[in-house]
Design a protein around this motif. Structure first.
Motif, PDB file in Angstrom:
ATOM      1  N   ARG A  54       0.848  -1.194   0.000  1.00 18.56           N
ATOM      2  CA  ARG A  54       0.000   0.000   0.000  1.00 18.56           C
ATOM      3  C   ARG A  54       0.877   1.234   0.000  1.00 18.56           C
ATOM      4  N   CYS A  55       0.385   2.280  -0.648  1.00 20.31           N
ATOM      5  CA  CYS A  55       1.053   3.578  -0.618  1.00 20.31           C
ATOM      6  C   CYS A  55       0.694   4.270   0.689  1.00 20.31           C
ATOM      7  N   SER A  56       1.608   5.089   1.181  1.00 13.15           N
ATOM      8  CA  SER A  56       1.306   5.887   2.372  1.00 13.15           C
ATOM      9  C   SER A  56       2.008   7.231   2.269  1.00 13.15           C
ATOM     10  N   LEU A  57       1.436   8.217   2.950  1.00  7.85           N
ATOM     11  CA  LEU A  57       2.028   9.539   3.047  1.00  7.85           C
ATOM     12  C   LEU A  57       1.644  10.115   4.399  1.00  7.85           C
ATOM     13  N   GLY A  58       2.634  10.384   5.224  1.00  4.27           N
ATOM     14  CA  GLY A  58       2.385  10.949   6.541  1.00  4.27           C
ATOM     15  C   GLY A  58       2.282  12.462   6.479  1.00  4.27           C
ATOM     16  N   THR A  59       1.286  13.016   7.173  1.00  4.08           N
ATOM     17  CA  THR A  59       1.147  14.459   7.324  1.00  4.08           C
ATOM     18  C   THR A  59       1.108  14.758   8.819  1.00  4.08           C
ATOM     19  N   CYS A  60       0.904  16.005   9.185  1.00  4.37           N
ATOM     20  CA  CYS A  60       0.940  16.371  10.606  1.00  4.37           C
ATOM     21  C   CYS A  60      -0.187  15.725  11.411  1.00  4.37           C
ATOM     22  N   ASP A  61      -1.337  15.526  10.787  1.00  2.00           N
ATOM     23  CA  ASP A  61      -2.494  15.002  11.523  1.00  2.00           C
ATOM     24  C   ASP A  61      -2.751  13.520  11.341  1.00  2.00           C
ATOM     25  N   LYS A  62      -2.331  12.967  10.206  1.00  2.00           N
ATOM     26  CA  LYS A  62      -2.643  11.558   9.932  1.00  2.00           C
ATOM     27  C   LYS A  62      -1.758  11.010   8.839  1.00  2.00           C
ATOM     28  N   THR A  63      -1.847   9.721   8.662  1.00  2.00           N
ATOM     29  CA  THR A  63      -1.181   9.057   7.548  1.00  2.00           C
ATOM     30  C   THR A  63      -2.240   8.707   6.521  1.00  2.00           C
ATOM     31  N   LEU A  64      -2.021   9.111   5.286  1.00  2.00           N
ATOM     32  CA  LEU A  64      -2.945   8.817   4.195  1.00  2.00           C
ATOM     33  C   LEU A  64      -2.525   7.517   3.527  1.00  2.00           C
ATOM     34  N   PHE A  65      -3.501   6.716   3.131  1.00  2.00           N
ATOM     35  CA  PHE A  65      -3.252   5.454   2.438  1.00  2.00           C
ATOM     36  C   PHE A  65      -4.014   5.459   1.110  1.00  2.00           C
ATOM     37  N   PRO A  66      -3.549   6.249   0.140  1.00  2.00           N
ATOM     38  CA  PRO A  66      -4.254   6.333  -1.140  1.00  2.00           C
ATOM     39  C   PRO A  66      -3.967   5.127  -2.023  1.00  2.00           C
ATOM     40  N   GLU A  67      -4.801   4.987  -3.047  1.00  2.00           N
ATOM     41  CA  GLU A  67      -4.567   3.944  -4.042  1.00  2.00           C
ATOM     42  C   GLU A  67      -3.344   4.294  -4.898  1.00  2.00           C
ATOM     43  N   GLU A  68      -3.137   5.595  -5.089  1.00  2.00           N
ATOM     44  CA  GLU A  68      -2.053   6.049  -5.963  1.00  2.00           C
ATOM     45  C   GLU A  68      -1.501   7.373  -5.465  1.00  2.00           C
ATOM     46  N   ILE A  69      -0.187   7.524  -5.516  1.00  2.00           N
ATOM     47  CA  ILE A  69       0.474   8.789  -5.213  1.00  2.00           C
ATOM     48  C   ILE A  69       1.247   9.224  -6.462  1.00  2.00           C
ATOM     49  N   ILE A  70       0.914  10.399  -6.958  1.00  2.00           N
ATOM     50  CA  ILE A  70       1.627  10.972  -8.093  1.00  2.00           C
ATOM     51  C   ILE A  70       2.552  12.037  -7.521  1.00  2.00           C
TER      52      ILE A  70
END
Length: 74
Positions: A54-70
């Protein structure tokens, strides 16, 4: 969910059929969320299971788990 980091480092999230800019929830000024923030992580792939990633991207409030990160940054 699909997300994009544009060439300037700003975070965009696909809502419906459109990519929309995200604003920083902690700024009094209108500032978009982006890679200039020290709490903004780097896109990553997380190993879930044998063949599942799975893709992930951490931000200040949460970690996002999108289907795709461009990532359009150079």
């Amino acid at each position: 969910m699909k997300i994009k980091i544009d060439e300037f480092g700003s975070l965009w999230i696909k809502r419906g059929n459109m990519m929309k800019s995200t604003s920083c929830p902690h700024s009094a000024a209108t500032v978009s969320c982006g890679d200039w923030c020290p709490l903004f992580g780097e896109p990553d792939k997380i190993h879930i299971d044998d063949d599942v990633w799975r893709c992930s991207l951490g931000t200040c409030d949460k970690t996002l788990f999108p289907e795709e990160i461009i990532d359009e940054r150079r």
